[in-house]
Write a protein that holds these residues in place. Structure first.
Motif, PDB file in Angstrom:
ATOM      1  N   VAL A 194      32.419  33.778  49.667  1.00 42.43           N
ATOM      2  CA  VAL A 194      32.108  34.437  48.403  1.00 42.43           C
ATOM      3  C   VAL A 194      30.683  34.078  47.994  1.00 42.43           C
ATOM      4  CG1 VAL A 194      32.799  34.794  46.005  1.00 42.43           C
ATOM      5  CG2 VAL A 194      34.539  34.318  47.737  1.00 42.43           C
ATOM      6  N   HIS A 195      29.881  35.099  47.819  1.00 38.08           N
ATOM      7  CA  HIS A 195      28.463  34.924  47.485  1.00 38.08           C
ATOM      8  C   HIS A 195      28.274  34.732  45.985  1.00 38.08           C
ATOM      9  CE1 HIS A 195      28.080  38.934  45.721  1.00 38.08           C
ATOM     10  NE2 HIS A 195      28.793  39.379  46.746  1.00 38.08           N
ATOM     11  N   ARG A 202      36.529  37.190  56.069  1.00 35.79           N
ATOM     12  CA  ARG A 202      36.300  38.193  55.043  1.00 35.79           C
ATOM     13  C   ARG A 202      35.037  37.776  54.301  1.00 35.79           C
ATOM     14  NH1 ARG A 202      40.653  41.399  54.840  1.00 35.79           N
ATOM     15  NH2 ARG A 202      40.093  42.306  52.838  1.00 35.79           N
ATOM     16  N   TYR A 203      34.117  38.717  54.159  1.00 36.75           N
ATOM     17  CA  TYR A 203      32.853  38.457  53.460  1.00 36.75           C
ATOM     18  C   TYR A 203      32.503  39.696  52.651  1.00 36.75           C
ATOM     19  CZ  TYR A 203      27.851  37.358  52.836  1.00 36.75           C
ATOM     20  OH  TYR A 203      26.601  37.121  52.315  1.00 36.75           O
ATOM     21  N   PRO A 204      33.216  39.916  51.550  1.00 34.27           N
ATOM     22  CA  PRO A 204      33.026  41.146  50.772  1.00 34.27           C
ATOM     23  C   PRO A 204      31.771  41.094  49.900  1.00 34.27           C
ATOM     24  CG  PRO A 204      34.598  39.736  49.677  1.00 34.27           C
ATOM     25  CD  PRO A 204      34.250  39.060  50.989  1.00 34.27           C
ATOM     26  N   GLN A 205      31.236  42.264  49.614  1.00 36.36           N
ATOM     27  CA  GLN A 205      30.190  42.383  48.605  1.00 36.36           C
ATOM     28  C   GLN A 205      30.896  42.482  47.255  1.00 36.36           C
ATOM     29  OE1 GLN A 205      26.470  42.720  48.708  1.00 36.36           O
ATOM     30  NE2 GLN A 205      27.110  42.070  46.675  1.00 36.36           N
ATOM     31  N   PHE A 206      30.646  41.524  46.381  1.00 38.08           N
ATOM     32  CA  PHE A 206      31.254  41.569  45.061  1.00 38.08           C
ATOM     33  C   PHE A 206      30.513  42.604  44.211  1.00 38.08           C
ATOM     34  CE2 PHE A 206      33.768  38.287  46.547  1.00 38.08           C
ATOM     35  CZ  PHE A 206      34.715  37.915  45.606  1.00 38.08           C
ATOM     36  N   PRO A 207      31.219  43.239  43.272  1.00 34.96           N
ATOM     37  CA  PRO A 207      30.614  44.335  42.518  1.00 34.96           C
ATOM     38  C   PRO A 207      29.493  43.865  41.590  1.00 34.96           C
ATOM     39  CG  PRO A 207      32.785  43.817  41.624  1.00 34.96           C
ATOM     40  CD  PRO A 207      32.611  43.000  42.872  1.00 34.96           C
ATOM     41  N   GLU A 208      28.503  44.728  41.475  1.00 39.34           N
ATOM     42  CA  GLU A 208      27.393  44.526  40.558  1.00 39.34           C
ATOM     43  C   GLU A 208      26.848  43.098  40.608  1.00 39.34           C
ATOM     44  OE1 GLU A 208      28.494  46.001  36.694  1.00 39.34           O
ATOM     45  OE2 GLU A 208      29.239  47.858  37.542  1.00 39.34           O
ATOM     46  N   PRO A 209      26.342  42.675  41.757  1.00 41.41           N
ATOM     47  CA  PRO A 209      25.910  41.287  41.892  1.00 41.41           C
ATOM     48  C   PRO A 209      24.739  40.903  40.984  1.00 41.41           C
ATOM     49  CG  PRO A 209      25.233  42.553  43.807  1.00 41.41           C
ATOM     50  CD  PRO A 209      26.134  43.431  42.990  1.00 41.41           C
ATOM     51  N   ASP A 210      23.987  41.880  40.487  1.00 43.89           N
ATOM     52  CA  ASP A 210      22.878  41.568  39.595  1.00 43.89           C
ATOM     53  C   ASP A 210      23.336  41.395  38.142  1.00 43.89           C
ATOM     54  OD1 ASP A 210      20.977  41.643  41.667  1.00 43.89           O
ATOM     55  OD2 ASP A 210      20.941  43.826  41.550  1.00 43.89           O
ATOM     56  N   GLU A 211      24.422  42.055  37.785  1.00 39.57           N
ATOM     57  CA  GLU A 211      25.000  41.927  36.446  1.00 39.57           C
ATOM     58  C   GLU A 211      26.522  41.847  36.582  1.00 39.57           C
ATOM     59  OE1 GLU A 211      23.505  44.574  33.430  1.00 39.57           O
ATOM     60  OE2 GLU A 211      21.537  44.656  34.394  1.00 39.57           O
ATOM     61  N   PRO A 212      27.013  40.753  37.161  1.00 33.99           N
ATOM     62  CA  PRO A 212      28.440  40.655  37.464  1.00 33.99           C
ATOM     63  C   PRO A 212      29.311  40.527  36.211  1.00 33.99           C
ATOM     64  CG  PRO A 212      27.343  38.570  37.891  1.00 33.99           C
ATOM     65  CD  PRO A 212      26.269  39.552  37.543  1.00 33.99           C
ATOM     66  N   SER A 269      42.331  39.407  45.068  1.00 34.43           N
ATOM     67  CA  SER A 269      42.694  40.395  46.080  1.00 34.43           C
ATOM     68  C   SER A 269      42.324  39.911  47.475  1.00 34.43           C
ATOM     69  CB  SER A 269      42.002  41.720  45.773  1.00 34.43           C
ATOM     70  OG  SER A 269      42.227  42.651  46.801  1.00 34.43           O
ATOM     71  N   GLU A 270      41.114  39.398  47.617  1.00 36.53           N
ATOM     72  CA  GLU A 270      40.655  38.927  48.934  1.00 36.53           C
ATOM     73  C   GLU A 270      41.462  37.716  49.402  1.00 36.53           C
ATOM     74  OE1 GLU A 270      38.455  40.137  51.145  1.00 36.53           O
ATOM     75  OE2 GLU A 270      38.075  41.891  49.899  1.00 36.53           O
ATOM     76  N   LEU A 271      41.786  36.808  48.503  1.00 31.27           N
ATOM     77  CA  LEU A 271      42.626  35.670  48.889  1.00 31.27           C
ATOM     78  C   LEU A 271      44.008  36.152  49.319  1.00 31.27           C
ATOM     79  CD1 LEU A 271      41.646  33.023  46.188  1.00 31.27           C
ATOM     80  CD2 LEU A 271      41.276  32.835  48.668  1.00 31.27           C
ATOM     81  N   LEU A 277      48.095  31.872  46.164  1.00 27.43           N
ATOM     82  CA  LEU A 277      46.840  32.386  46.709  1.00 27.43           C
ATOM     83  C   LEU A 277      45.847  31.267  47.034  1.00 27.43           C
ATOM     84  CD1 LEU A 277      46.176  35.427  44.335  1.00 27.43           C
ATOM     85  CD2 LEU A 277      47.123  35.467  46.666  1.00 27.43           C
ATOM     86  N   GLN A 278      46.125  30.066  46.541  1.00 26.54           N
ATOM     87  CA  GLN A 278      45.195  28.951  46.726  1.00 26.54           C
ATOM     88  C   GLN A 278      44.961  28.689  48.219  1.00 26.54           C
ATOM     89  OE1 GLN A 278      42.531  27.001  45.561  1.00 26.54           O
ATOM     90  NE2 GLN A 278      43.864  27.088  43.776  1.00 26.54           N
ATOM     91  N   PRO A 279      43.702  28.623  48.642  1.00 28.74           N
ATOM     92  CA  PRO A 279      43.424  28.318  50.051  1.00 28.74           C
ATOM     93  C   PRO A 279      43.745  26.861  50.387  1.00 28.74           C
ATOM     94  CG  PRO A 279      41.387  28.472  48.811  1.00 28.74           C
ATOM     95  CD  PRO A 279      42.492  28.856  47.870  1.00 28.74           C
ATOM     96  N   ASP A 280      43.815  26.587  51.678  1.00 25.63           N
ATOM     97  CA  ASP A 280      44.110  25.226  52.129  1.00 25.63           C
ATOM     98  C   ASP A 280      42.924  24.290  51.948  1.00 25.63           C
ATOM     99  OD1 ASP A 280      46.782  25.788  53.167  1.00 25.63           O
ATOM    100  OD2 ASP A 280      45.706  27.005  54.639  1.00 25.63           O
ATOM    101  N   ARG A 281      41.716  24.844  52.135  1.00 24.32           N
ATOM    102  CA  ARG A 281      40.484  24.072  51.948  1.00 24.32           C
ATOM    103  C   ARG A 281      39.459  24.922  51.236  1.00 24.32           C
ATOM    104  NH1 ARG A 281      37.464  22.710  56.454  1.00 24.32           N
ATOM    105  NH2 ARG A 281      38.616  24.035  57.896  1.00 24.32           N
TER     106      ARG A 281
END
Length: 193
Positions: free
Chosen positions: A6-7, A34-44, A55-57, A88-92
């Motif tokens: 996640v960026h 998975r390396y999605p582009q999150f929406p509106e990265p300049d004004e998130p 959703s991605e998790l 949904l919590q990841p392992d690490r």
């Protein structure tokens, strides 16, 4: 193993960034990434980013561990969401170069990601145990260094990178072998390039 990367703010997933390099290397080794582009990265919008994180998790599967790698603004996104992620919590989790909430509040575009009290809210012990922080000692987005908060106050396992700035492309972080090594072996200590 499966990975979600996640960026942060203003990141349009540039090819030279370590976050762009890492998925290719992990896929080459046979991992789901998975390396999605999150929406509106300049004004998130926090709610939009939280919905996509969940959703991605939820889509993160495969055999073995589920690993989340967050950079910059994504660290605060996960920090706020983590206690309520349940199954949904990841392992690490790897948290890279978190910004200071005080600094973020100076930018209207991302101030909503840093509500009052976020840096005084501890994680449950089980989440602390599965989380690693890597931060520089000279990040302009966290004057004084994030280790003082995340390691000293919250007890996170922490690697400090001297002179790494924001651990991003302008700081020279294209390929980053230490992060790749940690992804497949959590005992690896993360060093600078």
């Amino acid at each position: 193993m499966s990975f979600l990367i996640v960026h942060g703010w203003q990141n349009h997933r540039p090819e030279g960034h370590w976050q762009h390099w890492l998925p290719g290397r992990l896929r080459d080794d046979g991992h789901e990434v998975r390396y999605p582009q999150f929406p509106e990265p300049d004004e998130p919008v926090p709610g939009d980013w939280l919905a996509l994180l969940r959703s991605e998790l939820g889509e993160l599967g495969g055999d073995g561990e589920r690993v989340l790698v967050c950079h910059s603004l994504a660290v605060l996104l996960w920090w706020r969401a983590a206690p309520s992620l349940g199954a949904l919590q990841p392992d690490r989790v790897l948290l890279v170069a978190p910004p200071s909430a005080d600094v973020l509040r100076g930018f209207p575009e991302v101030a909503a990601f840093a509500p009052e009290g976020i840096e005084s809210t501890p994680l449950p012990a089980d989440l602390v145990a599965r989380t690693r922080l890597v931060a520089a000692d000279d990040d302009s987005y966290f004057p004084g260094g994030a280790a003082s908060l995340y390691a000293d106050r919250f007890g996170l396992d922490t690697d400090v990178v001297p002179g790494g700035r924001h651990l991003d492309l302008p700081a020279g972080y294209g390929s980053w072998p230490a992060v790749l090594a940690w992804c497949t072996d959590p005992s690896v200590r993360i060093t600078g390039r």
